[in-house]
Design an enzyme around this catalytic site. Sequence first.
Site, PDB file in Angstrom:
ATOM      1  N   TYR A 114       0.839  -1.204   0.000  1.00 43.15           N
ATOM      2  CA  TYR A 114       0.000   0.000   0.000  1.00 43.15           C
ATOM      3  C   TYR A 114       0.872   1.251   0.000  1.00 43.15           C
ATOM      4  O   TYR A 114       0.598   2.214  -0.707  1.00 43.15           O
ATOM      5  CB  TYR A 114      -0.915   0.017   1.241  1.00 43.15           C
ATOM      6  CG  TYR A 114      -1.933   1.137   1.196  1.00 43.15           C
ATOM      7  CD1 TYR A 114      -3.204   0.916   0.676  1.00 43.15           C
ATOM      8  CD2 TYR A 114      -1.622   2.417   1.661  1.00 43.15           C
ATOM      9  CE1 TYR A 114      -4.135   1.949   0.604  1.00 43.15           C
ATOM     10  CE2 TYR A 114      -2.543   3.445   1.590  1.00 43.15           C
ATOM     11  CZ  TYR A 114      -3.800   3.209   1.067  1.00 43.15           C
ATOM     12  OH  TYR A 114      -4.712   4.227   0.991  1.00 43.15           O
ATOM     13  N   PHE A 160      -8.776  19.778 -25.167  1.00 40.92           N
ATOM     14  CA  PHE A 160      -9.138  18.366 -25.125  1.00 40.92           C
ATOM     15  C   PHE A 160     -10.313  18.247 -24.152  1.00 40.92           C
ATOM     16  O   PHE A 160     -10.388  18.974 -23.173  1.00 40.92           O
ATOM     17  CB  PHE A 160      -7.979  17.439 -24.721  1.00 40.92           C
ATOM     18  CG  PHE A 160      -8.437  16.013 -24.775  1.00 40.92           C
ATOM     19  CD1 PHE A 160      -8.667  15.412 -26.005  1.00 40.92           C
ATOM     20  CD2 PHE A 160      -8.762  15.310 -23.618  1.00 40.92           C
ATOM     21  CE1 PHE A 160      -9.194  14.126 -26.080  1.00 40.92           C
ATOM     22  CE2 PHE A 160      -9.291  14.026 -23.697  1.00 40.92           C
ATOM     23  CZ  PHE A 160      -9.497  13.437 -24.926  1.00 40.92           C
ATOM     24  N   THR A 161     -11.207  17.308 -24.439  1.00 40.16           N
ATOM     25  CA  THR A 161     -12.485  17.220 -23.722  1.00 40.16           C
ATOM     26  C   THR A 161     -12.323  17.227 -22.194  1.00 40.16           C
ATOM     27  O   THR A 161     -12.849  18.105 -21.513  1.00 40.16           O
ATOM     28  CB  THR A 161     -13.242  15.956 -24.165  1.00 40.16           C
ATOM     29  OG1 THR A 161     -12.383  14.830 -24.005  1.00 40.16           O
ATOM     30  CG2 THR A 161     -13.664  16.061 -25.633  1.00 40.16           C
ATOM     31  N   ASP A 183       0.473  18.702 -21.593  1.00 40.59           N
ATOM     32  CA  ASP A 183      -0.257  17.443 -21.724  1.00 40.59           C
ATOM     33  C   ASP A 183       0.604  16.559 -22.627  1.00 40.59           C
ATOM     34  O   ASP A 183       0.624  16.710 -23.842  1.00 40.59           O
ATOM     35  CB  ASP A 183      -1.641  17.678 -22.335  1.00 40.59           C
ATOM     36  CG  ASP A 183      -2.429  16.380 -22.471  1.00 40.59           C
ATOM     37  OD1 ASP A 183      -1.801  15.301 -22.478  1.00 40.59           O
ATOM     38  OD2 ASP A 183      -3.664  16.432 -22.587  1.00 40.59           O
ATOM     39  N   LYS A 193      -1.707   5.971 -23.749  1.00 42.58           N
ATOM     40  CA  LYS A 193      -1.409   6.203 -25.169  1.00 42.58           C
ATOM     41  C   LYS A 193       0.062   5.868 -25.420  1.00 42.58           C
ATOM     42  O   LYS A 193       0.432   4.713 -25.509  1.00 42.58           O
ATOM     43  CB  LYS A 193      -1.736   7.648 -25.547  1.00 42.58           C
ATOM     44  CG  LYS A 193      -3.237   7.923 -25.699  1.00 42.58           C
ATOM     45  CD  LYS A 193      -3.914   8.195 -24.395  1.00 42.58           C
ATOM     46  CE  LYS A 193      -5.271   8.843 -24.554  1.00 42.58           C
ATOM     47  NZ  LYS A 193      -5.976   8.938 -23.261  1.00 42.58           N
ATOM     48  N   ARG A 226     -15.509  13.287 -33.617  1.00 41.81           N
ATOM     49  CA  ARG A 226     -14.761  14.365 -32.982  1.00 41.81           C
ATOM     50  C   ARG A 226     -15.213  15.657 -33.642  1.00 41.81           C
ATOM     51  O   ARG A 226     -14.551  16.198 -34.513  1.00 41.81           O
ATOM     52  CB  ARG A 226     -13.246  14.180 -33.132  1.00 41.81           C
ATOM     53  CG  ARG A 226     -12.671  13.020 -32.354  1.00 41.81           C
ATOM     54  CD  ARG A 226     -12.252  13.314 -30.919  1.00 41.81           C
ATOM     55  NE  ARG A 226     -13.267  13.165 -29.899  1.00 41.81           N
ATOM     56  CZ  ARG A 226     -13.007  12.833 -28.634  1.00 41.81           C
ATOM     57  NH1 ARG A 226     -11.784  12.555 -28.238  1.00 41.81           N
ATOM     58  NH2 ARG A 226     -13.962  12.778 -27.744  1.00 41.81           N
ATOM     59  N   PHE A 285     -20.476  13.200 -25.465  1.00 41.03           N
ATOM     60  CA  PHE A 285     -20.198  12.269 -26.566  1.00 41.03           C
ATOM     61  C   PHE A 285     -20.118  10.821 -26.114  1.00 41.03           C
ATOM     62  O   PHE A 285     -20.384   9.907 -26.888  1.00 41.03           O
ATOM     63  CB  PHE A 285     -18.902  12.668 -27.289  1.00 41.03           C
ATOM     64  CG  PHE A 285     -17.694  12.699 -26.398  1.00 41.03           C
ATOM     65  CD1 PHE A 285     -17.422  13.812 -25.614  1.00 41.03           C
ATOM     66  CD2 PHE A 285     -16.838  11.617 -26.323  1.00 41.03           C
ATOM     67  CE1 PHE A 285     -16.316  13.841 -24.775  1.00 41.03           C
ATOM     68  CE2 PHE A 285     -15.719  11.637 -25.488  1.00 41.03           C
ATOM     69  CZ  PHE A 285     -15.466  12.755 -24.709  1.00 41.03           C
TER      70      PHE A 285
HETATM   71  N1  F0G Z   1      -5.209  14.435 -22.880  1.00 44.12           N
HETATM   72  C1  F0G Z   1      -5.294  13.964 -24.135  1.00 44.12           C
HETATM   73  C2  F0G Z   1      -4.597  14.694 -25.227  1.00 44.12           C
HETATM   74  C3  F0G Z   1      -6.028  12.806 -24.399  1.00 44.12           C
HETATM   75  O1  F0G Z   1      -6.097  12.351 -25.644  1.00 44.12           O
HETATM   76  C4  F0G Z   1      -6.685  12.150 -23.328  1.00 44.12           C
HETATM   77  C5  F0G Z   1      -7.503  10.971 -23.581  1.00 44.12           C
HETATM   78  C6  F0G Z   1      -6.572  12.675 -22.044  1.00 44.12           C
HETATM   79  C7  F0G Z   1      -5.811  13.816 -21.850  1.00 44.12           C
HETATM   80  C8  F0G Z   1      -7.261  12.063 -20.858  1.00 44.12           C
HETATM   81  O2  F0G Z   1      -6.626  10.905 -20.494  1.00 44.12           O
HETATM   82  O3  F0G Z   1      -8.349   9.121 -20.879  1.00 44.12           O
HETATM   83  O4  F0G Z   1      -6.319   8.715 -19.485  1.00 44.12           O
HETATM   84  O5  F0G Z   1      -8.125  10.163 -18.642  1.00 44.12           O
HETATM   85  N2  F0G Z   1      -7.897  10.655 -24.727  1.00 44.12           N
HETATM   86  C9  F0G Z   1      -8.642   9.477 -25.107  1.00 44.12           C
HETATM   87  C10 F0G Z   1      -8.969   9.540 -26.559  1.00 44.12           C
HETATM   88  C11 F0G Z   1      -9.786   9.166 -24.240  1.00 44.12           C
HETATM   89  O6  F0G Z   1      -9.659   8.619 -27.014  1.00 44.12           O
HETATM   90  O7  F0G Z   1      -8.529  10.444 -27.259  1.00 44.12           O
HETATM   91  P1  F0G Z   1      -7.410   9.662 -19.842  1.00 44.12           P
END
Ligand code: F0G
Length: 463
Positions: free
Chosen positions: A78, A130-131, A221, A264, A388, A454
């Site tokens: 832990y 980014f979303t 990022d 990724k 997208r 989405f």
């Molecule tokens: N920043 C970028 C540029 C991303 O593409 C993503 C995730 C995140 C942050 C968030 O990371 O999913 O580990 O919490 N992108 C995925 C996509 C979901 O399909 O583009 P996460």
Amino acid sequence: MAKKNLIRRSWAEPYKMKMVELMKMTTRAERTKFIREAGYNTFLLRSRDVYIDLLTDSGTNAMSDQQWSAFMRGDEAYAGSESYYRLEAAIQKFYGYKYIIPTHQGRGAENILSQILIKKGDIVPGNMYFTTTRLHQELAGGTFQDIIIDEAHDSNSEFPFKGNIDLNKLEALVKKHGAAKIPYVSIATNVNMAGGQPISMKNLKELRAYTRKHGIRVIHDMTRVAENAYFIQQREPGYGKKSIKSIVKEICSLTDGATMSAKKDALVNIGGFMAINDHDVFEEARNLVVIYEGLHTYGGLAGRDMEAIAVGIEESLSDDHQHARVGQVEYLGQKMISYGLPIVKPIGGHGIFVDAKAFLPHINQEEFPAQALAAEIYIDSGVRTMERGIVSAGRKPNGQNYLPKLELVRFTIPRRVFTQAHMDVVAESAAAVYEKRKKIKGLKMVYEPKYLRFFQAKFKPLG
Ligand code: F0G
């Protein structure tokens, strides 16, 4: 005249397969039913009903034998796990950031960082949104401002660094709001929503000089930093002979901290972290992580996950790996171009982005052309892609829809998972749908969740 070498020399993937995962084929009638049941949202399909899954490159990578071996070494204590220290050492060695906080994935890091750095009323400029990143900035009381260069919003512009920041746009924000209202500039390497487009080292250096002058942080990022480094190596003067490893380290050195979705670039199925050079921010993050993720030496991850990330980081920085990774994306893109399909150019790092406005000019943006196209491609071949465009862009804090210039369908390629033959099937399916594009109808949204709509929104065909 120099003798021309007429023999083609192909490249191939720098790995071979030891285990395979079986996939199921479905019929067109079955897929028509499945997508209707899923509300014409590819996120709501069951993966067993998908043939070639190009929904995302996130957490869908194939791990190597080295990563699976490292899994066995996971220290599941832990507190004070050895696996944490190995991850910390890898991040310090390959990225150069001082302090790290593991998180369950990228958005966990975004949550903590946004809460610490953003105050209500702050402005957060960035190279396209980014979303999840923007939502965390907004939830912390900030307003995101897009300062990416105009070329990034033009799917036909062949500019080699469409991820670049427009420093004039940044300067205008500093003049209007004052540097004190800007906690940091939020930059992404290989900008996802722009089509996997890189930022140049020159632009990063200029940004660093400008922000240093004004006392503004740069937060990175770094989810796809190695893919960005590959493009710098291929395209930027002076970097052709440098290794991806050294380019990545240089990129990170121009920023003050980072959030990372290891799902990724880092070749794992789950995981992420926040990294920061400022000790005070680290102290606060170490405090917050225990509320949202877990103790600071595991942050929501198992020890084995941290081991796999540590190995994955190093594998992701291999020149051969990136050459094959981006090369596969390039192969699919060239094939689509040869069929006359409208795609975002230059071809990006993690997928092909089809321009749905150009593909379906008879469907206006409020009728969700990209959403409709993704559904149609699934019906045609069982290939799963993702919208997208206007659905992903969501609503502003005041309730109005964001209206993005880019209305895209993303064909995202997981790392080390599919073969060139899969890419042929995908391109042929997109071309087949293009032939009957005039018959495709727009959609109506019949269910809209409050956040990140989405993922779970549902639609019905118009007419
Ligand atoms: N920043 C970028 C540029 C991303 O593409 C993503 C995730 C995140 C942050 C968030 O990371 O999913 O580990 O919490 N992108 C995925 C996509 C979901 O399909 O583009 P996460």
